[in-house]
Motif scaffolding. Structure first.
Motif, PDB file in Angstrom:
ATOM      1  N   PHE A  53     -11.103  -0.495  -5.580  1.00 53.71           N
ATOM      2  CA  PHE A  53     -10.170   0.527  -5.121  1.00 53.71           C
ATOM      3  C   PHE A  53      -9.317   0.097  -3.930  1.00 53.71           C
ATOM      4  N   ARG A  55      -6.770  -1.784  -3.599  1.00 53.08           N
ATOM      5  CA  ARG A  55      -5.319  -1.756  -3.788  1.00 53.08           C
ATOM      6  C   ARG A  55      -4.779  -0.334  -3.859  1.00 53.08           C
ATOM      7  N   GLN A  56      -5.629   0.601  -4.254  1.00 57.87           N
ATOM      8  CA  GLN A  56      -5.199   1.987  -4.380  1.00 57.87           C
ATOM      9  C   GLN A  56      -5.356   2.765  -3.084  1.00 57.87           C
ATOM     10  N   GLU A 189      -7.471  10.531  -7.489  1.00 57.48           N
ATOM     11  CA  GLU A 189      -6.470  10.409  -8.550  1.00 57.48           C
ATOM     12  C   GLU A 189      -6.990   9.722  -9.804  1.00 57.48           C
ATOM     13  N   ILE A 190      -8.087   8.970  -9.686  1.00 56.63           N
ATOM     14  CA  ILE A 190      -8.601   8.263 -10.868  1.00 56.63           C
ATOM     15  C   ILE A 190      -9.413   9.195 -11.763  1.00 56.63           C
TER      16      ILE A 190
END
Length: 255
Positions: A53, A55-56, A189-190
């Protein structure tokens, strides 16, 4: 029962002091463990989940730790409160002590530990170059509501655990579910939109999200989320106080 609370400040201080002393008794590092434990957990989770995660989520260590300190406070305080009456059965059988004081002292004790972890959070923010925002002052609101929720849930669990020992085992499962439904180490959001709506019913997620808004992102907390958390917390406290008043005189017979 609760109208005598102001007269029991000395007792409360002694109970909190006892818990702090017993925790670090015979420990080489002593209070340093309160700093090391959340820091080590953060390093482990960051090493594992930042690859998934990172990068997110910008500044993943701060994102994770800001959620973890809130959830750990809730879990530790409610779990300690749950065992507070049974754990002091020897005292309660010998002398009269307001039983709720043991529950309150556990919450106060865990709040002290929580404040230590907040210092670590700010330290990690400083090391990682995270921005400090004036909106952090608003974090007092979700924290106050969280304490109300913890106090209410602690009273409920203390009574239930006195009558049914299995409550402790069941609560471990419940807190595990709450942890995964609180977006501690992943972005919300995932998760599918339908599941997101279910997760928003989790009051711990409400506390975490509003705390992050204030401290991490520099935003004013969402009013509707705070309103939901407030209603849930006050309702829980009301139920806890009512339940304690009903069963207070009967609890000693179950010890």
């Amino acid at each position: 029962m609760f109208d005598t609370f102001a007269e029991k400040k000395f007792l409360l201080k002694q109970l909190v002091k006892r818990d702090l002393t017993s925790k670090y008794k015979d420990s080489v590092l002593g209070i340093a463990w309160s700093f090391l434990n959340p820091l080590l957990i953060m390093l482990v989770f960051t090493a594992i989940f930042s690859m998934l995660f990172g990068r997110q989520i910008e500044n993943y260590p701060v994102y994770f730790l800001s959620g973890r300190v809130i959830f750990d406070f809730y879990k530790s305080a409610t779990s300690g409160a749950m065992k507070s009456i049974k754990g002091n059965a020897a005292i309660l059988k010998k002398i009269y002590v307001p039983k709720y004081m043991f529950t309150v002292s556990k919450v106060c004790y865990e709040f002290i530990n929580f404040m230590i972890t907040v210092v670590i959070l700010f330290g990690v923010m400083l090391v990682t170059g995270a921005s400090f925002h004036l909106t952090a002052i608003y974090a007092i609101i979700p924290l106050a509501l969280l304490i109300i929720l913890i106090m209410g849930m602690g009273l409920i669990l203390a009574v239930c655990n006195t009558y049914f020992t299995d409550v402790g085992h069941l609560y471990n499962v419940i807190t595990l579910i709450l942890m995964y439904a609180s977006a501690l180490f992943y972005p919300m959001e995932i998760v599918p939109v339908t599941v997101q709506k279910i997760f928003t019913l989790n009051p711990i997620y409400s506390a975490i999200s509003t705390f992050r808004q204030c401290v991490v992102y520099g935003n004013v907390p969402d009013f509707l989320t705070l309103a939901y958390l407030g209603v849930f917390a006050l309702t829980t406290l009301g139920i806890g106080i009512l339940l304690f008043k009903i069963y207070d005189s009967k609890l000693a017979l179950e010890l």
